[in-house]
Design an enzyme around this catalytic site. Structure first.
Site, mmCIF file in Angstrom:
data_model
loop_
_atom_site.group_PDB
_atom_site.id
_atom_site.type_symbol
_atom_site.label_atom_id
_atom_site.label_comp_id
_atom_site.label_asym_id
_atom_site.label_seq_id
_atom_site.Cartn_x
_atom_site.Cartn_y
_atom_site.Cartn_z
ATOM 1 N N GLU A 1 11.137 -1.319 -2.083
ATOM 2 C CA GLU A 1 11.554 -2.724 -2.234
ATOM 3 C C GLU A 1 11.584 -3.414 -0.870
ATOM 4 O OE1 GLU A 1 11.753 -4.087 -5.255
ATOM 5 O OE2 GLU A 1 11.109 -2.098 -5.870
ATOM 6 N N TRP B 1 -1.166 -27.000 -15.506
ATOM 7 C CA TRP B 1 0.280 -26.853 -15.705
ATOM 8 C C TRP B 1 0.804 -28.055 -16.474
ATOM 9 C CZ3 TRP B 1 1.377 -22.066 -14.678
ATOM 10 C CH2 TRP B 1 0.754 -21.388 -13.617
ATOM 11 N N ASN C 1 17.231 -8.859 -10.018
ATOM 12 C CA ASN C 1 15.788 -8.891 -9.755
ATOM 13 C C ASN C 1 14.954 -8.861 -11.030
ATOM 14 O OD1 ASN C 1 13.348 -8.623 -8.106
ATOM 15 N ND2 ASN C 1 13.276 -6.576 -8.987
ATOM 16 N N TRP D 1 4.474 -22.849 -11.172
ATOM 17 C CA TRP D 1 5.341 -21.903 -10.464
ATOM 18 C C TRP D 1 6.042 -22.549 -9.274
ATOM 19 C CZ3 TRP D 1 4.087 -20.968 -5.335
ATOM 20 C CH2 TRP D 1 2.780 -21.318 -4.939
ATOM 21 N N TRP E 1 6.845 -15.609 -6.797
ATOM 22 C CA TRP E 1 6.473 -16.597 -7.822
ATOM 23 C C TRP E 1 4.980 -16.540 -8.089
ATOM 24 C CZ3 TRP E 1 8.828 -19.246 -11.532
ATOM 25 C CH2 TRP E 1 10.227 -19.323 -11.483
#
Length: 482
Positions: free
Chosen positions: A280, A311, A346, A364, A387
DNA sequence: CGCGCTTTATG
DNA sequence: ATAAAGCGC
């Protein structure tokens, strides 16, 4: 070897609000009789990514903690506001400091800022000493065989491990000297939100270096062993929660790695759990290196096939998502956790991001902006990178067909509904069977539990099945690039 | 860090 | 008959 070169030096702190393992501070103390530690607040210097509200809240408390630490060592933290170059300039004039020390930042705006300050100081003959400290490796130094940046995480992380993750840490200075230079008060920086929203954050967090090390210690002792499984369950405390401390440089990745390895060796804990957590930190590292190589990552899809993606413009849907009123419990619980605590688990971040970009087909970047404003751990590289990862337009991104189903995920990761009941008290009486999809609750059960779906809790704002099909279709139709 | 359909294992 | 594992999108 430690020779005093300067009578007095300035240490310019930014995202390195700590005393230990701080190269700029360490070397300034080694080379100077006296150090002036300064934090300069200037929204314009971060433009276009001026700190969000939650980050400002954290900063206020982090500086409070730092002030206290510094004064315990006999020193004083100087606070200023204004553009860095002019502020440093006047600080040098006022103090007669002979050198400036800082730890580099690698975002585009800050590299530009560093260059500006550096040129100006060079003109005055003031030496600059700058260091890498908030990452494992300086961006630009981890490259593949062709000398190009890695575009895939696994080979990147393997290269990092080959370079060596564990390094010696620098100690905090044993003592500091006070300074008579003028300083603003913390209140002058006006970092706290005007609305009472800070209350929820206050109950959840304690900023500062000392607390970061307490969390790290507790994580090693209590949670590390179960990390690979527990990290995915939002209803339990299975993660380290170090992210805001890392984001503000109250602790370094090297300090975390050394503590983990030390614990692993001493306690013969599960090495797999250790590696899993280190991975991580690897993703954080990868995100920062990617942002360095691709500065447009914050504002444009890295995969150019997404350049003209249609979008949807849907402010009502965006607002429902932000407020946690979509009618999907795991989404709403996550978004409310974010609003109340400045943090979201997370795994839930991935689910809410998938919902916004795939089911709602909302850009996003709008999701990234909301996270930027509301997360106490807001980090430009990680936020943009992740993202784009979820939206499928980033590097080493999720394949387009990987669309999270909020109901399935919720049943799998929060089977008993602990997380959902914590953040959606209006649903807390529902049996687990209906909790994950309350709109299916039979009338009789609704009456028994005295819940009216559609009144006490919203009905779903969209249909998961058809929106999923729509997203798959749109992604298959992405233009081919030549 | 999926989903959904098919194949294979199991009792 | 049902569940686990495999596989393409």
């Amino acid at each position: 070897m430690s020779h005093t070169r300067y009578h007095s030096s300035i240490v310019w702190l930014r995202r390195d609000l700590r005393l230990s393992d701080n190269p700029a501070l360490y070397h300034a103390c080694q080379q100077s009789q006296q150090v002036i530690i300064v934090y300069i607040h200037a929204d314009d210097d971060d433009s276009p990514w001026a700190m969000g509200s939650a980050s400002r809240w954290w900063l206020h408390h982090s500086l409070t903690a730092l002030q206290q630490q510094i004064s315990q060592l006999g020193g004083r933290l100087i606070l200023r506001s204004g553009p860095a170059h002019t502020t440093l300039d006047s600080l040098i004039a006022e103090s007669g400091a002979e050198a400036v020390f800082w730890n580099r930042r690698y975002e585009a705006a800050h590299r530009e800022q560093d260059r500006l300050v550096q040129t100006q100081l060079a003109q005055q003959g003031v030496p600059v000493h700058d260091y890498q400290s908030g990452l494992l490796f300086a961006p630009g130094t981890v490259l593949n065989k062709e000398g190009l940046p890695f575009r895939v995480f696994t080979p990147f992380w393997q290269a990092c491990q080959k370079l060596g993750l564990s390094q010696t840490l620098l100690p905090a200075p044993a003592q500091l000297h006070t300074s008579t230079i003028n300083s603003l008060s913390l209140a002058d920086l006006k970092l706290l939100p005007s609305i009472s929203w800070g209350q929820g954050l206050q109950a959840e967090w304690q900023a500062g270096e000392a607390q970061a090390h307490r969390l790290l210690q507790a994580f090693c002792e209590q949670a590390l062993n179960d990390y690979p499984q527990a990290r995915d369950e939002p209803g339990i405390n299975g993660t380290s929660r170090l992210s805001p401390h890392l984001a503000f440089g109250e602790i370094t990745p090297r300090q975390i790695i050394n503590a983990l390895l030390e614990h692993f060796i001493c306690q013969t804990k599960d090495g797999g759990a250790c590696d899993h957590y280190l991975r991580e930190l690897g993703w954080r590292e990868f995100a920062h290196h990617c942002l360095y190589h691709f500065p447009q990552m914050t504002s444009a899809p890295l995969n150019r096939r997404f350049a003209a993606f249609p979008w949807r413009h849907n402010p009502a849907l965006l607002r429902a998502w932000q407020q946690g009123k979509t009618g999907f419990p795991i989404i709403d619980a996550g978004m409310r956790q974010l609003w109340h605590t400045g943090w979201m688990h997370n795994r839930v971040r991935m689910i809410v991001a998938s919902f916004l970009t795939k089911n709602a087909l909302i850009d996003w970047r709008l999701g990234a902006e909301w996270f930027w404003d509301t997360l106490v751990d807001a980090d430009l590289a990680s936020n943009s990178f992740n993202w784009q990862w979820v939206a499928g337009c980033g590097l080493d991104a999720a394949p387009y067909f990987r669309i999270f189903n909020p109901v399935t995920q919720s049943e799998k990761l929060d089977a008993h509904g602990r997380y959902l009941r914590r953040w959606l008290p209006e649903l807390s009486t529902l049996p687990a069977k209906w909790l994950h999809q309350p709109w299916k609750t039979p009338e009789t059960i609704q009456e028994e539990c005295s819940i009216r779906i559609g009144i006490d809790y919203p009905t779903p704002i969209l249909d998961l099945g058809s929106t999923r099909q729509q997203a798959l279709l749109l992604h298959k139709q992405l233009p081919k690039l030549h």
